[in-house]
Design an enzyme around this catalytic site. Sequence first.
Site, mmCIF file in Angstrom:
data_model
loop_
_atom_site.group_PDB
_atom_site.id
_atom_site.type_symbol
_atom_site.label_atom_id
_atom_site.label_comp_id
_atom_site.label_asym_id
_atom_site.label_seq_id
_atom_site.Cartn_x
_atom_site.Cartn_y
_atom_site.Cartn_z
ATOM 1 N N HIS A 72 55.465 -0.546 -6.295
ATOM 2 C CA HIS A 72 55.536 0.514 -7.622
ATOM 3 C C HIS A 72 54.468 -0.152 -8.464
ATOM 4 O O HIS A 72 53.629 0.634 -8.925
ATOM 5 C CB HIS A 72 56.984 0.532 -7.991
ATOM 6 C CG HIS A 72 56.854 1.374 -9.204
ATOM 7 N ND1 HIS A 72 57.410 2.773 -9.224
ATOM 8 C CD2 HIS A 72 56.573 1.206 -10.495
ATOM 9 C CE1 HIS A 72 57.218 3.356 -10.485
ATOM 10 N NE2 HIS A 72 56.968 2.401 -11.377
ATOM 11 N N GLU A 73 54.799 -1.280 -9.073
ATOM 12 C CA GLU A 73 53.628 -1.805 -10.041
ATOM 13 C C GLU A 73 52.314 -1.907 -9.488
ATOM 14 O O GLU A 73 51.209 -1.588 -10.114
ATOM 15 C CB GLU A 73 54.408 -3.192 -10.702
ATOM 16 C CG GLU A 73 55.509 -3.229 -10.940
ATOM 17 C CD GLU A 73 56.050 -2.152 -12.158
ATOM 18 O OE1 GLU A 73 54.779 -1.571 -12.753
ATOM 19 O OE2 GLU A 73 57.098 -1.577 -12.351
ATOM 20 N N HIS A 106 50.738 1.212 -10.303
ATOM 21 C CA HIS A 106 50.149 1.393 -11.638
ATOM 22 C C HIS A 106 48.875 0.539 -11.473
ATOM 23 O O HIS A 106 47.991 1.064 -12.126
ATOM 24 C CB HIS A 106 51.255 0.837 -12.356
ATOM 25 C CG HIS A 106 52.161 1.896 -12.671
ATOM 26 N ND1 HIS A 106 52.070 2.864 -13.412
ATOM 27 C CD2 HIS A 106 53.683 1.538 -12.731
ATOM 28 C CE1 HIS A 106 53.435 3.475 -13.523
ATOM 29 N NE2 HIS A 106 54.503 2.540 -13.067
ATOM 30 N N GLU A 132 52.774 7.324 -13.585
ATOM 31 C CA GLU A 132 53.817 7.159 -12.859
ATOM 32 C C GLU A 132 53.564 7.943 -11.508
ATOM 33 O O GLU A 132 54.101 7.614 -10.400
ATOM 34 C CB GLU A 132 54.991 7.648 -13.477
ATOM 35 C CG GLU A 132 56.269 7.390 -12.973
ATOM 36 C CD GLU A 132 56.574 6.097 -13.211
ATOM 37 O OE1 GLU A 132 56.047 5.306 -13.815
ATOM 38 O OE2 GLU A 132 57.714 5.416 -12.404
HETATM 39 ZN ZN ZN Z 1 56.393 2.864 -13.296
#
Ligand code: ZN
Length: 504
Positions: free
Chosen positions: A263-264, A267, A293
């Site tokens: 997830h990170e 980003h 996101e």
């Molecule tokens: Zn996030």
Amino acid sequence: MSIDRDVAALRERMLELSALNAAKDLMAWDQMTYMPPGGGPARGAHGAVIGRLMHERMVDPGLRRLLERLRTAGDALEPLVRDEVTVLARDVELAARYPSALVAEVAAHGSTCFDAWRVARERNDFGVVATLLERSLELTQRLAACHPAAAHPADPFIDAADEGMSVARLEPLFKELRDALLPMVDAVAERGEPQAVLPVHRSGEAQLALALRFAVDLGYDVGRGRQDLAPHPFAIRIGHGDVRITSRVAPTDLQEALFSTIHEAGHALYEQGLSDALDGTALASGVSAGVHESQSRLFENLVARSRAFWHYALPRVQAAFPELAHLDVEAAYRAVNRVRRSLIRTDADELTYNLHVIVRFDLELELLAGNLSVADLPEAWAERYRSDLGVVPNGAADGVLQDLHWFGGAIPGHFQGYTIGNVLSVAIFDAARSALGDLDDQIAAGDFAPLRAWLREHVHAHGRRYPPLELAQRVTGAPLRVEPYLGYLRAKYLDDGAPTASAA
Ligand code: ZN
């Protein structure tokens, strides 16, 4: 000639602002990773000073005059500078609405509130932080009052995080989503539950190393980044060549390390993918909470929770964790896609995740509009969890205190960005699939370069050049709609009888 001088002056001011911003971000990164607890009060005071200096520089009349001169230069400017002037003028206009004293008050209060929240969460006691949260609400309402023309007190904050969005635009989207999700969760939760975890016995270090390897395979450049542990994982851009990620590890379930890291990394891929030409300009960051996101959720869900990904991932997982040798791709795929009515947003599956977000969004609006008091918040929270998710918190720690968003000095947590991101992630992934053809085969083979290059070209490289809704329209060819996202969820969780890899 005078234009060149003005552009040079702009560069100089942007360098100052980005230096202050980097100092603030580095201090925040340190606070959330390595700082000893005793460092809190000093860090809070120092952060407030930097925040005040940044605000003073943003609202400096000299900057406004400079931007006005550049704006009137129009076509004589390079397109990039013209776009930067537009974006920066908007930032300045927003900053100028808030008196410096109020900004400093929010920052100082934020530090106190954050420390109290950590204690409150540890003790599972909302009372520890209730009075401070009342003060946060009052400060937020004073910030909102700086926007007298706003239709809803939350609108200025929503627009600052997700430009072009408002309560009036989001409420119908969220209602459509909630109405469709509630029966879907009912239907899926009726079915038995598959194995929920990827149970492992090896150390956190081994888990982190494997998770980082996946991030690197996806395209995360560790020469321009690093990975550390954090209780609340985040990604942060310190500079063009320094975009960091953090991960969280559960001792006996590999999923936590894998998915928090991926997830990170999503980003971070966005920030690492910014065009070099944007470095040092006001355009050098992701454009909105929702678009940001969309990139993290795209890699976390559309890529790493697909069947195709597990064809690539499972042999690598099993080489590092022989205790998972018994799993086949289907079992691993089901384990990472289990649907469960749960209390904690960050652990939620794809199907229930947005219900967690919509609860928070609705409660925020009620608080800001003065229809809900801080004293009644835990009860209102429990009531919504009972009705929407079918579970009731045991206490404040797994209820209203679980997220840090409301405890940083002001109430708006920008929760809408999570759901905008989810909806957008599917639309963007579908566009990538149309352009790239056999995307599943590429993912199954661990060849993520075509997807990454496509995202870089169409999303990442632009930074803040296009407003988020315009960027989304350009990338996906359509306005933001809930239906394609619901179609994806239906295909994955209902039609297949079990999760399936997107709609290919
Ligand atoms: Zn996030």
